[in-house]
Design an enzyme around this catalytic site. Structure first.
Site, short mmCIF file in Angstrom:
data_model
loop_
_atom_site.label_atom_id
_atom_site.label_comp_id
_atom_site.label_asym_id
_atom_site.label_seq_id
_atom_site.Cartn_x
_atom_site.Cartn_y
_atom_site.Cartn_z
N LYS A 205 0.15 -31.12 -8.12
CA LYS A 205 -0.15 -32.42 -7.50
C LYS A 205 1.11 -33.10 -6.96
O LYS A 205 1.05 -33.87 -6.01
CB LYS A 205 -0.82 -33.35 -8.53
CG LYS A 205 -2.30 -33.05 -8.74
CD LYS A 205 -2.96 -34.13 -9.56
CE LYS A 205 -2.74 -33.86 -11.04
NZ LYS A 205 -3.23 -34.90 -11.94
N GLY A 206 2.23 -32.88 -7.62
CA GLY A 206 3.45 -33.54 -7.17
C GLY A 206 4.17 -34.23 -8.32
O GLY A 206 4.26 -33.66 -9.41
N THR B 183 8.67 -20.46 -13.28
CA THR B 183 9.82 -20.72 -14.17
C THR B 183 10.90 -21.51 -13.43
O THR B 183 11.25 -21.16 -12.30
CB THR B 183 10.42 -19.37 -14.67
OG1 THR B 183 9.36 -18.55 -15.13
CG2 THR B 183 11.43 -19.60 -15.78
N ASP C 149 13.02 -27.64 -13.89
CA ASP C 149 14.49 -27.74 -13.98
C ASP C 149 15.09 -28.05 -12.61
O ASP C 149 16.05 -28.80 -12.49
CB ASP C 149 15.08 -26.42 -14.51
CG ASP C 149 14.57 -26.10 -15.91
OD1 ASP C 149 14.26 -27.05 -16.66
OD2 ASP C 149 14.45 -24.91 -16.24
O1 RIB Z 1 12.50 -24.02 -17.89
C1 RIB Z 1 12.60 -22.64 -17.79
C2 RIB Z 1 13.49 -22.09 -18.86
O2 RIB Z 1 12.89 -22.31 -20.11
C3 RIB Z 1 13.72 -20.59 -18.78
O3 RIB Z 1 14.82 -20.23 -17.97
C4 RIB Z 1 13.86 -20.20 -20.23
O4 RIB Z 1 15.16 -19.81 -20.60
C5 RIB Z 1 13.40 -21.40 -21.04
O5 RIB Z 1 14.43 -22.00 -21.66
#
Ligand code: RIB
Length: 298
Positions: free
Chosen positions: A215-216, A239, A243
């Site tokens: 959704k954003g 993944t 981050d």
């Molecule tokens: O947010 C992703 C990360 O969560 C991965 O790279 C893994 O290492 C975990 O820590």
């Protein structure tokens, strides 16, 4: 403005699977990749690739020196990364055919931080700097208390959310960067609107970046709320999407970019991240993000 990130560094063992494995089931995988990752390292790389001045502090074992090379390559300052006699943290990640993942985390060296180390690192930073934290290292309560006492602004990504966060004085956090699940765990609310209301009630002085998956995301503080839709993309591996968002958000803040524009950059950066495999290598550089945004306008 410098950003100090005291955070995890994990070797990610990533297996492609048909579906996330169920209890008692054995499933074979025909693809395994080893990527550099860890929420801490991913966020430092995202910050650096977005153009911020970032110092990563943390611990790796002798099997983790590839992280030092990566820091050099991506422009993350690594003088506060210590090599210790404990294996580097690692994960076992399953990525299914819909790009969803499940992560098993072994803390290793990420859980070997000492108070002396924390004190030494913090002594180089002060009120003009931002401290970024996640929940994959030990000593979080101590780090928050000491950084707060030094007058630092603290940004927390409370991920993965677990009972250890109960020991942290969250009133000392200036910026929360979190997803709906974490928001729900902090507030006890389920709906996105109620989560935001709950967060603002609990932490009236803080600002929030709530990511909402496809959704954003919503940015909120006591004066404003801004919604940013996600850019549609074919996801390959989600993944490090969060981050990437975190790194690009704080990079924009440290540069003084208006929040609306920061959110567009975050959304585009994480759309690019999910279209590629792996954690650290999937995060785009600022130039790519800005040129894709430019194309969106025409
Ligand atoms: O947010 C992703 C990360 O969560 C991965 O790279 C893994 O290492 C975990 O820590």
């Amino acid at each position: 403005m410098r950003i100090l990130n005291i955070g995890s560094l994990n070797l990610d063992y990533v297996y492609s699977v048909d579906h996330i494995i169920k209890p008692g089931e054995t499933e074979s995988s025909d693809s395994r990749n080893i990527f550099l990752g860890g929420k801490g390292m991913n966020q430092s790389c995202s910050l650096a690739k977005a153009g911020a001045e970032v110092y990563h502090a943390g611990m790796i074992g002798r099997d983790g020196t590839a992280f030092l090379d990566a820091c050099r390559e991506f422009g993350v300052r690594s003088e506060f990364i210590r090599v210790v006699d404990v294996p580097t943290g690692h994960t076992v990640i399953q990525v299914d055919k819909n790009a969803q993942n499940s992560i098993l985390l072994f803390g290793g060296a990420n859980q070997a931080l000492t108070e002396t180390f924390v004190e030494e690192v913090l002594s180089y930073f002060g009120p003009e700097d931002i401290l970024l934290l996640q929940n994959e290292i030990n000593l979080l309560p101590c780090i928050v208390d000491r950084a707060y006492a030094r007058g630092m602004r603290i940004a927390l990504n409370p991920s993965p959310f677990n009972s250890r966060l109960e020991e942290v004085d969250l009133r000392k956090i200036s910026v929360f960067l979190l997803n709906e699940v974490e928001g729900s765990q902090i507030t006890g609310e389920k709906e996105e609107r109620n989560i935001l209301v709950g967060l603002k009630e609990k932490f009236p002085e803080a600002s929030f970046l709530l990511t909402l998956g496809v959704k954003g995301a919503i940015y909120a503080d006591r004066d404003q709320e801004i919604f940013q839709p996600a850019f549609p993309v074919k996801a390959v591996d989600t993944t490090a999407a969060g981050d990437t968002f975190t790194g690009y958000f704080l990079a924009g803040v440290s540069e003084g970019v208006p929040v609306k524009e920061i959110l567009r950059r975050c959304a585009m950066a994480s759309a690019i991240t999910v279209s590629r495999k792996g954690a650290v290598p999937s995060i785009p550089y600022r130039e790519e993000v800005l040129s894709r945004l430019e194309r969106e306008l025409h």
